[in-house]
Design a protein around this motif. Structure first.
Motif, PDB file in Angstrom:
ATOM      1  N   ARG A   1       1.413  -2.526 -10.906  1.00 41.61           N
ATOM      2  CA  ARG A   1       2.421  -2.244  -9.883  1.00 41.61           C
ATOM      3  C   ARG A   1       2.513  -3.406  -8.901  1.00 41.61           C
ATOM      4  O   ARG A   1       3.608  -3.869  -8.567  1.00 41.61           O
ATOM      5  N   LEU A   2       1.351  -3.908  -8.449  1.00 41.56           N
ATOM      6  CA  LEU A   2       1.346  -5.025  -7.509  1.00 41.56           C
ATOM      7  C   LEU A   2       1.911  -6.288  -8.138  1.00 41.56           C
ATOM      8  O   LEU A   2       2.655  -7.037  -7.487  1.00 41.56           O
TER       9      LEU A   2
ATOM     10  N   SER B   1     -11.431   1.470  -9.134  1.00 41.10           N
ATOM     11  CA  SER B   1     -11.496   2.854  -9.585  1.00 41.10           C
ATOM     12  C   SER B   1     -12.856   3.072 -10.222  1.00 41.10           C
ATOM     13  O   SER B   1     -13.400   2.168 -10.868  1.00 41.10           O
TER      14      SER B   1
ATOM     15  N   VAL C   1      -8.795   3.856  -5.884  1.00 47.15           N
ATOM     16  CA  VAL C   1      -7.629   4.541  -6.446  1.00 47.15           C
ATOM     17  C   VAL C   1      -8.034   5.201  -7.759  1.00 47.15           C
ATOM     18  O   VAL C   1      -9.118   4.943  -8.292  1.00 47.15           O
TER      19      VAL C   1
ATOM     20  N   ILE D   1      -8.986  -3.631  -5.051  1.00 49.96           N
ATOM     21  CA  ILE D   1      -8.649  -2.279  -5.496  1.00 49.96           C
ATOM     22  C   ILE D   1      -9.638  -1.924  -6.592  1.00 49.96           C
ATOM     23  O   ILE D   1      -9.886  -2.721  -7.504  1.00 49.96           O
TER      24      ILE D   1
ATOM     25  N   SER E   1      -3.455   0.377 -13.406  1.00 49.77           N
ATOM     26  CA  SER E   1      -2.064   0.732 -13.103  1.00 49.77           C
ATOM     27  C   SER E   1      -1.623   0.130 -11.776  1.00 49.77           C
ATOM     28  O   SER E   1      -0.503  -0.378 -11.652  1.00 49.77           O
ATOM     29  N   GLU E   2      -2.501   0.186 -10.767  1.00 52.17           N
ATOM     30  CA  GLU E   2      -2.169  -0.405  -9.469  1.00 52.17           C
ATOM     31  C   GLU E   2      -2.009  -1.909  -9.582  1.00 52.17           C
ATOM     32  O   GLU E   2      -1.143  -2.498  -8.937  1.00 52.17           O
ATOM     33  N   ARG E   3      -2.824  -2.538 -10.409  1.00 42.77           N
ATOM     34  CA  ARG E   3      -2.714  -3.984 -10.606  1.00 42.77           C
ATOM     35  C   ARG E   3      -1.332  -4.332 -11.162  1.00 42.77           C
ATOM     36  O   ARG E   3      -0.677  -5.261 -10.688  1.00 42.77           O
TER      37      ARG E   3
ATOM     38  N   ALA F   1      -7.203   1.620 -11.340  1.00 43.97           N
ATOM     39  CA  ALA F   1      -7.049   0.251 -10.841  1.00 43.97           C
ATOM     40  C   ALA F   1      -6.097  -0.570 -11.711  1.00 43.97           C
ATOM     41  O   ALA F   1      -5.305  -1.357 -11.188  1.00 43.97           O
TER      42      ALA F   1
ATOM     43  N   LEU G   1       0.815  -1.222   0.000  1.00 51.16           N
ATOM     44  CA  LEU G   1       0.000   0.000   0.000  1.00 51.16           C
ATOM     45  C   LEU G   1       0.846   1.270   0.000  1.00 51.16           C
ATOM     46  O   LEU G   1       0.312   2.366   0.089  1.00 51.16           O
ATOM     47  N   GLU G   2       2.165   1.107  -0.097  1.00 52.51           N
ATOM     48  CA  GLU G   2       3.100   2.236  -0.120  1.00 52.51           C
ATOM     49  C   GLU G   2       2.901   3.140   1.093  1.00 52.51           C
ATOM     50  O   GLU G   2       2.717   4.346   0.987  1.00 52.51           O
TER      51      GLU G   2
END
Length: 119
Positions: free
Chosen positions: A78-79, A113, A69, A111, A74-76, A72, A26-27
Motif C-alpha cells: 500500500r505504501l 506484524s 499491523v 511497520i 500488505s501495508e508495504r 506488514a 497512516l490513514e
C-alpha cells in the motif's frame, strides 16, 4: 510506575506538510489535538503521535517509530503504491515480519506484524 498513556514526539521541519504526509501514510483523520503552537497530535492505536515544528537535527540517539499491523507485507505494498520508498520485508523467525522507511524529515519508521512461533 503505572503508565496510563504513551506519546512519541517527532521533530518536523514543515508541520503542515508533515501532517498531510502522516495523514496519508497512516490513514489518519484530522489531528486529534493541537495542544500548543507548532504541535499536533494523533491518537494512533494505544499511542499518541506528536509532530512538533522544530529542527530535526540528530543527536547520537535515534528514535524509530514502530507500528504493529495485521499484515506488514500488505501495508508495504500500500505504501509503495503511495510512492513511499520502503525497505524490503525482513523476517525474524518465530517473531515478526517488518520493513523500514523514513518520513520526509528523515524520521525512521517501521511497520511490523507478529508471526506464529515456528514461522
Amino acid at each position: 510506575m503505572d503508565v496510563s498513556s504513551v506519546t512519541v514526539g517527532l521533530p518536523v521541519g514543515d508541520l503542515a506538510a508533515a501532517t498531510l504526509w502522516y495523514r496519508r501514510v497512516l490513514e489518519l483523520a484530522e489531528p486529534d489535538l493541537e495542544p500548543a503552537d507548532g504541535v499536533v497530535e494523533f491518537e494512533v492505536g494505544p499511542v499518541w503521535l506528536q509532530l512538533g515544528s522544530e529542527p530535526s537535527g540528530r543527536s547520537g540517539a535515534e528514535v524509530v517509530l514502530r507500528l504493529g499491523v495485521g499484515d506488514a507485507a500488505s501495508e508495504r505494498e500500500r505504501l509503495r503504491g503511495l510512492g513511499v520508498a520502503v525497505g524490503p520485508i525482513e523476517h525474524v523467525e518465530g517473531a515478526v515480519d517488518y520493513f523500514d522507511f523514513v518520513d520526509p524529515d528523515g524520521n525512521r519508521l517501521s511497520i511490523y506484524s507478529l508471526v506464529p512461533a515456528g514461522s
